[in-house]
Write a protein that holds these residues in place. Structure first.
Motif, PDB file in Angstrom:
ATOM      1  N   ARG A 165       0.869  -1.182   0.000  1.00  0.00           N
ATOM      2  CA  ARG A 165       0.000   0.000   0.000  1.00  0.00           C
ATOM      3  C   ARG A 165       0.898   1.222   0.000  1.00  0.00           C
ATOM      4  O   ARG A 165       1.653   1.442   0.929  1.00  0.00           O
ATOM      5  CB  ARG A 165      -0.905  -0.021   1.224  1.00  0.00           C
ATOM      6  CG  ARG A 165      -1.887  -1.193   1.177  1.00  0.00           C
ATOM      7  CD  ARG A 165      -2.707  -1.335   2.407  1.00  0.00           C
ATOM      8  NE  ARG A 165      -3.477  -0.131   2.685  1.00  0.00           N
ATOM      9  CZ  ARG A 165      -4.258   0.007   3.745  1.00  0.00           C
ATOM     10  NH1 ARG A 165      -4.354  -0.982   4.616  1.00  0.00           N
ATOM     11  NH2 ARG A 165      -4.931   1.117   3.939  1.00  0.00           N
ATOM     12  N   ARG A 166       0.789   2.008  -1.043  1.00  0.00           N
ATOM     13  CA  ARG A 166       1.586   3.230  -1.168  1.00  0.00           C
ATOM     14  C   ARG A 166       0.704   4.415  -0.818  1.00  0.00           C
ATOM     15  O   ARG A 166       0.254   5.154  -1.677  1.00  0.00           O
ATOM     16  CB  ARG A 166       2.142   3.328  -2.577  1.00  0.00           C
ATOM     17  CG  ARG A 166       3.186   2.271  -2.864  1.00  0.00           C
ATOM     18  CD  ARG A 166       3.773   2.428  -4.259  1.00  0.00           C
ATOM     19  NE  ARG A 166       4.880   1.515  -4.456  1.00  0.00           N
ATOM     20  CZ  ARG A 166       4.783   0.317  -5.014  1.00  0.00           C
ATOM     21  NH1 ARG A 166       3.606  -0.104  -5.439  1.00  0.00           N
ATOM     22  NH2 ARG A 166       5.832  -0.454  -5.161  1.00  0.00           N
ATOM     23  N   GLU A 167       0.448   4.517   0.470  1.00  0.00           N
ATOM     24  CA  GLU A 167      -0.427   5.580   0.978  1.00  0.00           C
ATOM     25  C   GLU A 167      -0.124   5.774   2.459  1.00  0.00           C
ATOM     26  O   GLU A 167       0.527   4.943   3.089  1.00  0.00           O
ATOM     27  CB  GLU A 167      -1.892   5.179   0.805  1.00  0.00           C
ATOM     28  CG  GLU A 167      -2.241   3.914   1.569  1.00  0.00           C
ATOM     29  CD  GLU A 167      -3.610   3.362   1.232  1.00  0.00           C
ATOM     30  OE1 GLU A 167      -4.507   3.498   2.070  1.00  0.00           O
ATOM     31  OE2 GLU A 167      -3.772   2.809   0.130  1.00  0.00           O
ATOM     32  N   GLU A 168      -0.589   6.864   2.984  1.00  0.00           N
ATOM     33  CA  GLU A 168      -0.407   7.104   4.411  1.00  0.00           C
ATOM     34  C   GLU A 168      -1.268   6.138   5.212  1.00  0.00           C
ATOM     35  O   GLU A 168      -2.458   5.982   4.955  1.00  0.00           O
ATOM     36  CB  GLU A 168      -0.782   8.542   4.787  1.00  0.00           C
ATOM     37  CG  GLU A 168      -0.548   8.814   6.264  1.00  0.00           C
ATOM     38  CD  GLU A 168      -0.796  10.258   6.656  1.00  0.00           C
ATOM     39  OE1 GLU A 168      -0.224  10.689   7.657  1.00  0.00           O
ATOM     40  OE2 GLU A 168      -1.552  10.954   5.936  1.00  0.00           O
ATOM     41  N   ILE A 169      -0.665   5.481   6.161  1.00  0.00           N
ATOM     42  CA  ILE A 169      -1.351   4.558   7.057  1.00  0.00           C
ATOM     43  C   ILE A 169      -1.419   5.224   8.425  1.00  0.00           C
ATOM     44  O   ILE A 169      -0.398   5.575   9.002  1.00  0.00           O
ATOM     45  CB  ILE A 169      -0.604   3.207   7.162  1.00  0.00           C
ATOM     46  CG1 ILE A 169      -0.385   2.590   5.780  1.00  0.00           C
ATOM     47  CG2 ILE A 169      -1.325   2.253   8.100  1.00  0.00           C
ATOM     48  CD1 ILE A 169      -1.645   2.247   5.041  1.00  0.00           C
ATOM     49  N   THR A 170      -2.620   5.425   8.913  1.00  0.00           N
ATOM     50  CA  THR A 170      -2.772   6.124  10.204  1.00  0.00           C
ATOM     51  C   THR A 170      -3.096   5.186  11.351  1.00  0.00           C
ATOM     52  O   THR A 170      -3.062   5.585  12.514  1.00  0.00           O
ATOM     53  CB  THR A 170      -3.866   7.205  10.098  1.00  0.00           C
ATOM     54  OG1 THR A 170      -5.087   6.594   9.681  1.00  0.00           O
ATOM     55  CG2 THR A 170      -3.447   8.283   9.096  1.00  0.00           C
ATOM     56  N   ALA A 221       7.377   0.563   5.992  1.00  0.00           N
ATOM     57  CA  ALA A 221       8.563   1.199   5.434  1.00  0.00           C
ATOM     58  C   ALA A 221       8.195   2.641   5.132  1.00  0.00           C
ATOM     59  O   ALA A 221       7.191   2.911   4.480  1.00  0.00           O
ATOM     60  CB  ALA A 221       9.005   0.477   4.168  1.00  0.00           C
ATOM     61  N   SER A 222       8.975   3.550   5.626  1.00  0.00           N
ATOM     62  CA  SER A 222       8.670   4.956   5.468  1.00  0.00           C
ATOM     63  C   SER A 222       9.674   5.612   4.541  1.00  0.00           C
ATOM     64  O   SER A 222      10.872   5.359   4.605  1.00  0.00           O
ATOM     65  CB  SER A 222       8.705   5.625   6.858  1.00  0.00           C
ATOM     66  OG  SER A 222       8.407   6.978   6.734  1.00  0.00           O
ATOM     67  N   SER A 239       4.724  11.807   6.861  1.00  0.00           N
ATOM     68  CA  SER A 239       4.064  12.918   7.528  1.00  0.00           C
ATOM     69  C   SER A 239       4.482  12.991   9.005  1.00  0.00           C
ATOM     70  O   SER A 239       5.019  12.016   9.536  1.00  0.00           O
ATOM     71  CB  SER A 239       2.534  12.772   7.446  1.00  0.00           C
ATOM     72  OG  SER A 239       2.099  11.722   8.283  1.00  0.00           O
ATOM     73  N   ALA A 240       4.222  14.082   9.636  1.00  0.00           N
ATOM     74  CA  ALA A 240       4.575  14.252  11.047  1.00  0.00           C
ATOM     75  C   ALA A 240       3.807  13.259  11.935  1.00  0.00           C
ATOM     76  O   ALA A 240       4.323  12.787  12.941  1.00  0.00           O
ATOM     77  CB  ALA A 240       4.278  15.674  11.495  1.00  0.00           C
ATOM     78  N   ALA A 241       2.585  12.924  11.532  1.00  0.00           N
ATOM     79  CA  ALA A 241       1.782  11.973  12.319  1.00  0.00           C
ATOM     80  C   ALA A 241       2.426  10.612  12.321  1.00  0.00           C
ATOM     81  O   ALA A 241       2.365   9.854  13.237  1.00  0.00           O
ATOM     82  CB  ALA A 241       0.377  11.885  11.743  1.00  0.00           C
TER      83      ALA A 241
END
Length: 74
Positions: free
Chosen positions: A47-52, A66-67, A72-74
């Protein structure tokens, strides 16, 4: 790793560049080959998206995060 039939070592051999007795690879080619292996594996979801948040209710699931440079700061 060779005796274990490592797929990463196989891809390294396929993208090797001259380096005497050392194993050196063309980093771009090796990266493409490994990315293709991962993307084509039916047991791996990329998944190439922000995971919250993570779903922790699936004990048989292994999650690897993997970042990259756009974290993002979150």
């Amino acid at each position: 790793m060779r005796r274990a039939n490592s797929v990463l070592l196989r891809e390294a051999d396929a993208s090797a560049v001259p380096a005497g007795h050392a194993l050196a690879v063309d980093r771009v080619e090796f990266s493409k080959r490994v990315a293709t292996l991962l993307e084509d594996n039916p047991r791996i979801t990329i998944r190439r998206e922000e995971i919250t948040s993570l779903d922790e209710n699936e004990p048989d699931t292994i999650t690897i995060l993997a970042s990259g440079p756009l974290t993002s700061a979150a």
